[in-house]
Design a protein around this motif. Structure first.
Motif, PDB file in Angstrom:
ATOM      1  N   ALA A   1       0.828  -1.207   0.000  1.00 15.37           N
ATOM      2  CA  ALA A   1       0.000   0.000   0.000  1.00 15.37           C
ATOM      3  C   ALA A   1       0.863   1.259   0.000  1.00 15.37           C
ATOM      4  N   LEU A   2       1.927   1.264   0.817  1.00 14.68           N
ATOM      5  CA  LEU A   2       2.830   2.413   0.832  1.00 14.68           C
ATOM      6  C   LEU A   2       3.534   2.578  -0.517  1.00 14.68           C
ATOM      7  N   GLY A   3       3.924   1.459  -1.119  1.00 13.29           N
ATOM      8  CA  GLY A   3       4.560   1.520  -2.432  1.00 13.29           C
ATOM      9  C   GLY A   3       3.624   2.081  -3.484  1.00 13.29           C
ATOM     10  N   ALA A   4       2.364   1.645  -3.448  1.00 12.54           N
ATOM     11  CA  ALA A   4       1.383   2.144  -4.414  1.00 12.54           C
ATOM     12  C   ALA A   4       1.143   3.644  -4.225  1.00 12.54           C
ATOM     13  N   GLY A   5       0.982   4.064  -2.967  1.00 11.37           N
ATOM     14  CA  GLY A   5       0.766   5.481  -2.702  1.00 11.37           C
ATOM     15  C   GLY A   5       1.958   6.330  -3.091  1.00 11.37           C
ATOM     16  N   GLY A   6       3.176   5.848  -2.766  1.00  6.54           N
ATOM     17  CA  GLY A   6       4.376   6.593  -3.127  1.00  6.54           C
ATOM     18  C   GLY A   6       4.583   6.680  -4.618  1.00  6.54           C
ATOM     19  N   TRP A   7       4.353   5.564  -5.320  1.00 13.22           N
ATOM     20  CA  TRP A   7       4.499   5.522  -6.776  1.00 13.22           C
ATOM     21  C   TRP A   7       3.468   6.437  -7.443  1.00 13.22           C
ATOM     22  N   ALA A   8       2.247   6.415  -6.936  1.00 13.00           N
ATOM     23  CA  ALA A   8       1.202   7.278  -7.487  1.00 13.00           C
ATOM     24  C   ALA A   8       1.515   8.747  -7.237  1.00 13.00           C
ATOM     25  N   GLY A   9       2.021   9.058  -6.019  1.00 19.94           N
ATOM     26  CA  GLY A   9       2.386  10.435  -5.711  1.00 19.94           C
ATOM     27  C   GLY A   9       3.504  10.937  -6.607  1.00 19.94           C
ATOM     28  N   TRP A  10       4.482  10.078  -6.882  1.00 21.97           N
ATOM     29  CA  TRP A  10       5.573  10.461  -7.781  1.00 21.97           C
ATOM     30  C   TRP A  10       5.034  10.768  -9.174  1.00 21.97           C
ATOM     31  N   GLN A  11       4.180   9.895  -9.685  1.00 19.92           N
ATOM     32  CA  GLN A  11       3.630  10.110 -11.022  1.00 19.92           C
ATOM     33  C   GLN A  11       2.801  11.396 -11.089  1.00 19.92           C
ATOM     34  N   LYS A  12       2.013  11.629 -10.056  1.00 16.97           N
ATOM     35  CA  LYS A  12       1.097  12.768 -10.063  1.00 16.97           C
ATOM     36  C   LYS A  12       1.812  14.089  -9.784  1.00 16.97           C
ATOM     37  N   LEU A  13       2.651  14.135  -8.750  1.00 13.39           N
ATOM     38  CA  LEU A  13       3.214  15.395  -8.274  1.00 13.39           C
ATOM     39  C   LEU A  13       4.566  15.730  -8.886  1.00 13.39           C
ATOM     40  N   VAL A  14       5.344  14.713  -9.253  1.00 10.38           N
ATOM     41  CA  VAL A  14       6.674  14.966  -9.804  1.00 10.38           C
ATOM     42  C   VAL A  14       6.665  14.890 -11.327  1.00 10.38           C
ATOM     43  N   GLU A  15       6.126  13.790 -11.863  1.00  7.77           N
ATOM     44  CA  GLU A  15       6.100  13.643 -13.310  1.00  7.77           C
ATOM     45  C   GLU A  15       4.980  14.449 -13.955  1.00  7.77           C
ATOM     46  N   GLY A  16       4.003  14.874 -13.145  1.00  7.93           N
ATOM     47  CA  GLY A  16       2.928  15.703 -13.676  1.00  7.93           C
ATOM     48  C   GLY A  16       1.871  14.942 -14.457  1.00  7.93           C
ATOM     49  N   THR A  17       1.769  13.632 -14.214  1.00 12.23           N
ATOM     50  CA  THR A  17       0.742  12.831 -14.878  1.00 12.23           C
ATOM     51  C   THR A  17      -0.649  13.272 -14.411  1.00 12.23           C
ATOM     52  N   ASP A  18      -1.590  13.325 -15.342  1.00 11.38           N
ATOM     53  CA  ASP A  18      -2.941  13.748 -14.976  1.00 11.38           C
ATOM     54  C   ASP A  18      -3.551  12.799 -13.952  1.00 11.38           C
TER      55      ASP A  18
ATOM     56  N   THR B   1      -0.391  -0.551 -14.505  1.00  7.40           N
ATOM     57  CA  THR B   1      -1.606  -1.132 -15.065  1.00  7.40           C
ATOM     58  C   THR B   1      -2.554  -0.007 -15.421  1.00  7.40           C
ATOM     59  N   TYR B   2      -3.749  -0.326 -15.867  1.00  7.52           N
ATOM     60  CA  TYR B   2      -4.697   0.723 -16.245  1.00  7.52           C
ATOM     61  C   TYR B   2      -5.110   1.508 -15.011  1.00  7.52           C
ATOM     62  N   VAL B   3      -5.438   2.763 -15.209  1.00  9.58           N
ATOM     63  CA  VAL B   3      -5.649   3.699 -14.106  1.00  9.58           C
ATOM     64  C   VAL B   3      -6.725   3.227 -13.119  1.00  9.58           C
ATOM     65  N   ILE B   4      -7.825   2.672 -13.607  1.00  8.44           N
ATOM     66  CA  ILE B   4      -8.907   2.277 -12.703  1.00  8.44           C
ATOM     67  C   ILE B   4      -8.488   1.073 -11.858  1.00  8.44           C
ATOM     68  N   GLN B   5      -7.884   0.082 -12.496  1.00  7.87           N
ATOM     69  CA  GLN B   5      -7.428  -1.081 -11.735  1.00  7.87           C
ATOM     70  C   GLN B   5      -6.372  -0.672 -10.702  1.00  7.87           C
ATOM     71  N   PHE B   6      -5.473   0.218 -11.088  1.00 12.24           N
ATOM     72  CA  PHE B   6      -4.447   0.667 -10.159  1.00 12.24           C
ATOM     73  C   PHE B   6      -5.080   1.331  -8.939  1.00 12.24           C
ATOM     74  N   GLY B   7      -6.000   2.246  -9.178  1.00 12.25           N
ATOM     75  CA  GLY B   7      -6.638   2.953  -8.074  1.00 12.25           C
ATOM     76  C   GLY B   7      -7.442   2.033  -7.175  1.00 12.25           C
ATOM     77  N   ASP B   8      -8.175   1.106  -7.780  1.00 11.07           N
ATOM     78  CA  ASP B   8      -9.016   0.207  -6.986  1.00 11.07           C
ATOM     79  C   ASP B   8      -8.189  -0.775  -6.162  1.00 11.07           C
ATOM     80  N   ILE B   9      -7.153  -1.342  -6.758  1.00 11.14           N
ATOM     81  CA  ILE B   9      -6.332  -2.300  -6.019  1.00 11.14           C
ATOM     82  C   ILE B   9      -5.539  -1.585  -4.931  1.00 11.14           C
ATOM     83  N   SER B  10      -5.089  -0.367  -5.214  1.00 11.87           N
ATOM     84  CA  SER B  10      -4.421   0.420  -4.184  1.00 11.87           C
ATOM     85  C   SER B  10      -5.359   0.664  -2.999  1.00 11.87           C
TER      86      SER B  10
END
Length: 406
Positions: A112-129, A135-144
């Protein structure tokens, strides 16, 4: 073998979302390890409840064959439902050689920490929408989200440990990480069912808290939601506002290809197809052809009919492709484990209560996710449900059988 299953179960949670197809690694190790049962032949003394769990897993697998037979699909379409067949020997392995629970809960925390950290990096550092992980955005969010709420289930186990404060802190951090992974992904479907998640948690652990503690937690939840909504970088405010915008636009006669508008179109089309063939369903190819026909008739948007291979609703997807039988078996796959796990939500033994809570939350979460997505149509969704059901039930039964009879 207990060391082997402990490591495999740890990996099942720890690397689920942080490496490509990470959700498969622990599952594969558990499946390979189950071969030892052919040689050791442990006395499992399977109960009626064990057989019910295995029966619904087998039945769901067989509905995949039913769909292939009805629609003439290629056998490769059997790949996803076969995961439930492969999870049955894993369940038996875990019952025979249950993992150490510290590995199970710490694996969920790391995942869970890895998923949150990886998502935060993509969103806040890489600027991903919207954070997608591997994996696909919905599956990633739901499994997280699932990893996070399973961490909350483990709090009961943590309270019974000598280092209770440390374990509780880790599990709460894991829950926060899983929630952040979902928020950064913008997967709104996972947020809808949070009240039901909290209801299960309250049922399991509410009696351990004073009224004052309950009030404080309620206030913290409200403040937390308001804070998350108010911070633009989280993306929650934008996703919520876009949902209302999509609904208003669709009601005005437009927006058929927006996020929610496309779902309304799919649900409308799938409902019409269900009405035409309710008993046996259409199968994968028949569903696509039926949606294309409805698009030609002007009933659903043609771009939506061409783009999506399922109606983004788990129950509707089962009904339209597999008929009444598919719908009933999918409901059994959710409700049978939910009922059997929920019987021990107030178990005196806190380790057993934690496993019962996690086992109850698994189908509750998937029912929630299935309102706006067909997770069982995706390898990640099917793998996670099948193998976590096997692991949680195996641990649950092994723990229950180890307790003295009362």
């Amino acid at each position: 073998m207990r060391t082997y299953t402990s490591v495999a179960v740890w990996l099942l949670g720890a690397v689920a979302l942080v490496i490509p197809s990470g959700y498969s690694l622990g599952a594969l190790l558990l499946l390979l390890g189950s071969a030892v049962l052919l040689f050791t032949r442990p006395r499992l003394a399977l109960s009626r409840q064990d057989k019910w769990i295995m029966l619904v897993m087998l039945a769901f697998c067989l509905t995949g064959l039913w769909e292939i037979a009805v629609s003439g699909e290629a056998l490769r379409e059997f790949d996803r439902p076969s995961r439930f067949l492969l999870a049955i020997p894993v369940l038996l392995l875990v019952m025979a050689y249950p993992p150490r629970f510290a590995f199970l809960w710490s694996g969920l925390v790391v995942g869970a920490l890895g998923a949150g950290g990886w998502a935060g990096w993509q969103k806040l550092v890489e600027g991903t929408d919207r954070a997608t992980g591997y994996t696909y955005v919905i599956q990633f969010g739901d499994i997280s989200m699932l990893l996070g709420i399973l961490c909350l289930a483990g709090l009961g186990w943590a309270l019974a440990q000598p280092q209770r404060k440390s374990w509780c802190a880790l599990l709460l951090l894991g829950a926060l990480g899983g929630l952040l992974g979902s928020l950064f992904s913008g997967s709104r479907g996972g947020w809808v069912g949070l009240p039901f998640v909290f209801l299960v948690l309250y049922r399991a652990y509410g009696g351990l808290m004073t009224r004052r503690t309950q009030a404080v937690l309620a206030v913290l939840c409200v403040v937390g939601v308001a804070t998350v909504y108010a911070i633009p970088q989280m993306g929650v405010q934008h996703r919520v506002n876009s949902a209302f915008s999509d609904i208003a636009e669709y009601a005005a006669g437009g927006g058929q290809t927006s996020s929610l508008g496309a779902r309304f179109e799919m649900w409308q089309g799938a409902s019409r197809l269900v009405a035409e063939k309710p008993l046996v369903g259409w199968g994968e190819t028949g569903y696509r052809q039926g949606m294309e026909r409805l698009a030609e008739e002007g009933i659903v948007n043609s771009r939506v009919a061409e783009r999506y291979g399922h109606p983004h609703n788990e129950l509707l997807n089962a009904q339209v492709k597999q008929g009444v039988l598919g719908l009933v078996i999918l409901l059994a796959l959710y409700l049978v484990p939910l009922k059997l796990f929920a019987r021990e939500l107030r178990a005196p033994d806190m380790s057993l209560r934690a496993l019962a809570t996690a086992g109850t939350l698994l189908p509750v979460a998937y029912i929630d996710f299935g309102l706006t997505q067909s997770l069982m149509e995706h390898n990640s969704g099917a793998m996670v449900y099948a193998f976590w059901l096997a692991v949680l039930w195996g641990c649950f039964q092994a723990k229950r059988k180890s307790l003295p009879m009362t």
